[in-house]
Design a protein around this motif. Structure first.
Motif, PDB file in Angstrom:
ATOM      1  N   LEU A 234      17.772 -17.824 -32.990  1.00  0.00           N
ATOM      2  CA  LEU A 234      17.238 -18.803 -33.938  1.00  0.00           C
ATOM      3  C   LEU A 234      15.869 -18.373 -34.440  1.00  0.00           C
ATOM      4  N   ASP A 235      15.158 -17.593 -33.630  1.00  0.00           N
ATOM      5  CA  ASP A 235      13.797 -17.164 -33.937  1.00  0.00           C
ATOM      6  C   ASP A 235      13.853 -15.746 -34.516  1.00  0.00           C
ATOM      7  N   GLN A 236      13.324 -15.591 -35.720  1.00  0.00           N
ATOM      8  CA  GLN A 236      13.569 -14.356 -36.461  1.00  0.00           C
ATOM      9  C   GLN A 236      12.320 -13.885 -37.214  1.00  0.00           C
ATOM     10  N   PHE A 237      12.339 -12.596 -37.542  1.00  0.00           N
ATOM     11  CA  PHE A 237      11.390 -12.007 -38.474  1.00  0.00           C
ATOM     12  C   PHE A 237      12.179 -11.428 -39.649  1.00  0.00           C
ATOM     13  N   ILE A 238      11.806 -11.818 -40.847  1.00  0.00           N
ATOM     14  CA  ILE A 238      12.395 -11.289 -42.082  1.00  0.00           C
ATOM     15  C   ILE A 238      11.264 -10.641 -42.875  1.00  0.00           C
ATOM     16  N   VAL A 239      11.469  -9.426 -43.339  1.00  0.00           N
ATOM     17  CA  VAL A 239      10.405  -8.704 -44.040  1.00  0.00           C
ATOM     18  C   VAL A 239      10.923  -8.170 -45.371  1.00  0.00           C
TER      19      VAL A 239
END
Length: 351
Positions: free
Chosen positions: A282-287
């Protein structure tokens, strides 16, 4: 046949090796980047005082959770320990937090205890969330200087005002003279069921998308970091169809989004959150692709996101077996833990 088996064995070993690098356990062997970003859902970091404008009664000494000053202080100290440990002998440069009640609990984290004199500055404001929980961005002034800040209010279709937490946007300069566009998210929960609540997360994704379009229209090479607890997975509609965040691959377009949490998708026993025995991200990094294409001084790799998983953040799962996050409460029973989520980390490197 023998050659095929050897090749498959090699590829499996390589896959396991690469994936293992994305799990950080807090030991001395952990190698951090030149600029480290941490995101953490701290699970209901409330003070024990009544706020008449929010639904915080369960977190009072006489409330359902019997939330006392002593329990609040223990919780704050535990969160401080996580942040200190996740820095790998240096403090993280940026910290995104969610499920914090107010500025008082933020000040308690960064002005006393483990993080006293760490030099952190706080960006936060009270959100219209009914429970009173907010998002915040914490930064090291020596490595990041905010230029612009805004709080994006989420108003659902058919409603006249917002009743949930905002999306925090901060534009800032790093010590390497790179400009970063940073978003901290805590999208609406799955309370009531994934399908029935999905429209709320789709609305959050549309709100975020509108700001991203504005940024990329002005600068197609903008370096964007989107972090948060999305209450959706990397392959859900809000992430893939609305944000159009792709799974990392070999080549990248500067103005395209890539979800670094895709590396963790469908990995058995791996995730930032565990629900009914199943781990998920559920916890994400999008770049943006510009960070992966090394268009500036700071850049990240497609494998640059890590799950922070030291043993002290876990406990035995007696119901579904294995381990689970060591949380503060199990139902309404006090568990004296940390959070029901594990932190995630993004490392940027300097060319």
């Amino acid at each position: 046949m023998k050659r095929t088996i050897l090749l498959l064995t090699y590829l499996l070993a390589l896959s396991v090796s690469v994936f293992a690098q994305s799990i950080i356990d807090g030991s001395e062997k952990d190698k951090r980047g030149d600029f480290r970003v941490l995101f953490y859902n701290v699970e209901n970091l409330f003070d024990c005082f009544n706020d008449s404008l929010t639904l915080d009664d369960e977190f009072l000494p006489q409330g359902e959770r019997s939330w006392t000053w002593d329990k609040y202080q223990k919780k704050s100290q535990k969160i401080g320990k996580v942040i200190l440990s996740a820095g790998a002998w240096e403090f993280p440069d940026l910290i995104g937090l969610c499920e914090i009640e107010n500025r008082f609990v933020l000040d308690g984290l960064f002005k006393i205890g483990y993080l006293n004199n760490a030099g952190y500055q706080i960006i936060h404001r009270e959100s219209p969330d009914r429970r009173g929980i907010d998002v915040a961005l914490i930064y090291q002034a020596r490595t990041f200087q905010p230029i612009d800040t805004s709080f994006l209010q989420l108003v659902y279709k058919g409603e006249c005002s917002s009743t949930t937490r905002e999306i925090l946007y901060v534009k800032g300069k790093t010590h390497t003279d790179d400009t970063l566009h940073v978003f901290v998210n805590h999208w609406p929960s799955r309370w009531g069921g994934q399908f029935d609540s999905e429209h709320k997360r789709l609305s959050a994704a549309e709100l975020l998308k509108s700001k991203l379009v504005e940024i990329l229209k002005s600068d197609s090479k903008a370096k964007i970091i989107i972090m948060g607890d999305f209450n959706d997975y990397p392959d859900d509609k809000s992430i893939q169809m609305v944000l159009k965040a792709l799974m990392p691959k070999d080549s990248f377009e500067n103005n395209q989004l890539y979800n670094l949490a895709g590396l963790f998708l469908n990995k058995t026993g791996i995730g930032s959150h565990k629900y009914q025995g199943k781990w998920g991200m559920l916890d994400q990094f999008i770049v943006s692709g510009s960070l992966l294409n090394k268009t500036g001084c700071l850049y990240c790799e497609s494998t640059g996101m890590s799950l922070f998983k030291p043993s002290f953040l876990l406990e035995e799962d007696h119901t579904y077996y294995g381990e689970k996050p060591f949380r503060s409460f199990v139902g309404y029973k006090y568990n004296n833990g940390f959070s029901d989520h594990l932190p995630v980390i993004l490392d940027l490197w300097r060319k």
